[in-house]
Design a protein around this motif. Sequence first.
Motif, short mmCIF file in Angstrom:
data_model
loop_
_atom_site.label_atom_id
_atom_site.label_comp_id
_atom_site.label_asym_id
_atom_site.label_seq_id
_atom_site.Cartn_x
_atom_site.Cartn_y
_atom_site.Cartn_z
N MET A 1 0.85 -1.18 0.00
CA MET A 1 0.00 0.00 0.00
C MET A 1 0.89 1.24 0.00
SD MET A 1 -2.48 1.36 3.04
CE MET A 1 -3.70 0.15 2.75
N ASN A 2 0.58 2.19 -0.86
CA ASN A 2 1.34 3.43 -0.92
C ASN A 2 0.58 4.53 -0.20
OD1 ASN A 2 3.40 2.36 -2.44
ND2 ASN A 2 2.43 2.84 -4.38
N LEU A 3 1.12 4.95 0.92
CA LEU A 3 0.53 6.05 1.66
C LEU A 3 1.23 7.34 1.25
CD1 LEU A 3 0.29 4.50 5.22
CD2 LEU A 3 -1.55 4.87 3.62
N PRO A 4 0.53 8.47 1.29
CA PRO A 4 1.19 9.73 0.95
C PRO A 4 2.30 10.05 1.94
CG PRO A 4 -1.04 10.10 1.78
CD PRO A 4 -0.85 8.62 1.69
N ALA A 5 3.27 10.79 1.45
CA ALA A 5 4.37 11.21 2.32
C ALA A 5 3.81 12.10 3.42
CB ALA A 5 5.42 11.97 1.52
N PRO A 6 4.30 11.94 4.66
CA PRO A 6 3.75 12.73 5.77
C PRO A 6 4.19 14.19 5.76
CG PRO A 6 5.49 11.32 6.55
CD PRO A 6 5.27 10.97 5.11
N LEU A 7 5.13 14.53 4.89
CA LEU A 7 5.61 15.92 4.83
C LEU A 7 5.61 16.43 3.41
CD1 LEU A 7 8.73 15.88 7.18
CD2 LEU A 7 6.52 16.89 7.64
N TYR A 8 5.25 17.69 3.28
CA TYR A 8 5.35 18.40 2.01
C TYR A 8 6.45 19.43 2.19
CZ TYR A 8 4.25 21.73 -1.66
OH TYR A 8 4.34 22.58 -2.73
N ARG A 9 7.36 19.50 1.27
CA ARG A 9 8.45 20.47 1.35
C ARG A 9 8.10 21.67 0.47
NH1 ARG A 9 11.93 18.97 4.88
NH2 ARG A 9 12.33 16.76 5.17
N ALA A 10 7.93 22.82 1.11
CA ALA A 10 7.54 24.04 0.41
C ALA A 10 8.70 25.01 0.38
CB ALA A 10 6.35 24.68 1.11
N ARG A 11 8.87 25.66 -0.77
CA ARG A 11 9.90 26.71 -0.84
C ARG A 11 9.40 27.93 -0.08
NH1 ARG A 11 11.18 27.57 -6.94
NH2 ARG A 11 9.01 27.02 -7.12
N ARG A 12 10.32 28.64 0.53
CA ARG A 12 9.94 29.83 1.28
C ARG A 12 11.03 30.88 1.13
NH1 ARG A 12 14.02 30.80 4.58
NH2 ARG A 12 14.74 29.15 5.93
N THR A 13 10.63 32.12 1.36
CA THR A 13 11.57 33.24 1.39
C THR A 13 11.42 33.91 2.75
OG1 THR A 13 11.31 33.57 -0.99
CG2 THR A 13 12.24 35.39 0.26
N ALA A 14 12.54 34.13 3.42
CA ALA A 14 12.51 34.75 4.75
C ALA A 14 13.42 35.96 4.77
CB ALA A 14 12.97 33.73 5.79
N MET A 46 -8.01 13.98 12.30
CA MET A 46 -6.98 14.36 11.34
C MET A 46 -5.63 13.90 11.89
SD MET A 46 -8.64 15.68 8.91
CE MET A 46 -7.36 16.42 7.89
N ALA A 47 -4.84 13.27 11.00
CA ALA A 47 -3.53 12.77 11.42
C ALA A 47 -2.61 12.70 10.21
CB ALA A 47 -3.66 11.38 12.05
N THR A 48 -1.32 12.73 10.47
CA THR A 48 -0.38 12.48 9.37
C THR A 48 -0.43 10.99 9.07
OG1 THR A 48 1.47 12.12 10.88
CG2 THR A 48 1.18 14.37 10.05
N PRO A 49 -0.22 10.62 7.80
CA PRO A 49 -0.34 9.20 7.44
C PRO A 49 0.89 8.38 7.82
CG PRO A 49 0.11 10.51 5.50
CD PRO A 49 -0.05 11.47 6.65
N ASP A 50 1.58 8.79 8.85
CA ASP A 50 2.77 8.09 9.32
C ASP A 50 2.44 7.43 10.65
OD1 ASP A 50 5.42 7.38 8.91
OD2 ASP A 50 6.20 9.08 10.02
N ASP A 51 2.86 6.19 10.84
CA ASP A 51 2.66 5.46 12.10
C ASP A 51 1.18 5.32 12.48
OD1 ASP A 51 5.46 5.20 12.43
OD2 ASP A 51 5.55 7.19 13.33
N LEU A 52 0.34 5.00 11.52
CA LEU A 52 -1.09 4.89 11.79
C LEU A 52 -1.42 3.74 12.73
CD1 LEU A 52 -2.67 5.76 8.34
CD2 LEU A 52 -2.63 7.16 10.41
N GLN A 53 -0.67 2.66 12.67
CA GLN A 53 -0.94 1.55 13.59
C GLN A 53 -0.68 1.97 15.03
OE1 GLN A 53 1.08 -1.99 12.25
NE2 GLN A 53 -0.52 -2.42 10.75
N ASP A 54 0.42 2.67 15.27
CA ASP A 54 0.71 3.16 16.62
C ASP A 54 -0.36 4.15 17.07
OD1 ASP A 54 3.02 1.66 16.81
OD2 ASP A 54 4.33 3.28 16.17
#
Length: 77
Positions: A1-14, A46-54
């Motif tokens: 099963m392919n779950l989505p990555a729990p993180l999205y990497r966004a470009r930012r300017t600071a 709502m939860a990140t799709p990482d470690d769902l069993q835990d």
Amino acid sequence: MNLPAPLYRARRTAWRDGARRAGERAIPEETAVALTYDSVTHAVMMATPDDLQDFAVGFSLSEGIIASPADIETIEV
């Protein structure tokens, strides 16, 4: 099963120390997770799709649905 990555990497300017700096920021992605017991949905959270069993075991313990992880017959993700 392919779950989505729990993180999205966004470009930012600071603005730091009087200068503009480009970089990247990690943004957690959440999805709706239904916790179902005996074919009845108990909660949707709502939860990140990482470690769902835990997550399911911890929720079940903290809500008093089970007394021990050994009480769980099956977990489907």
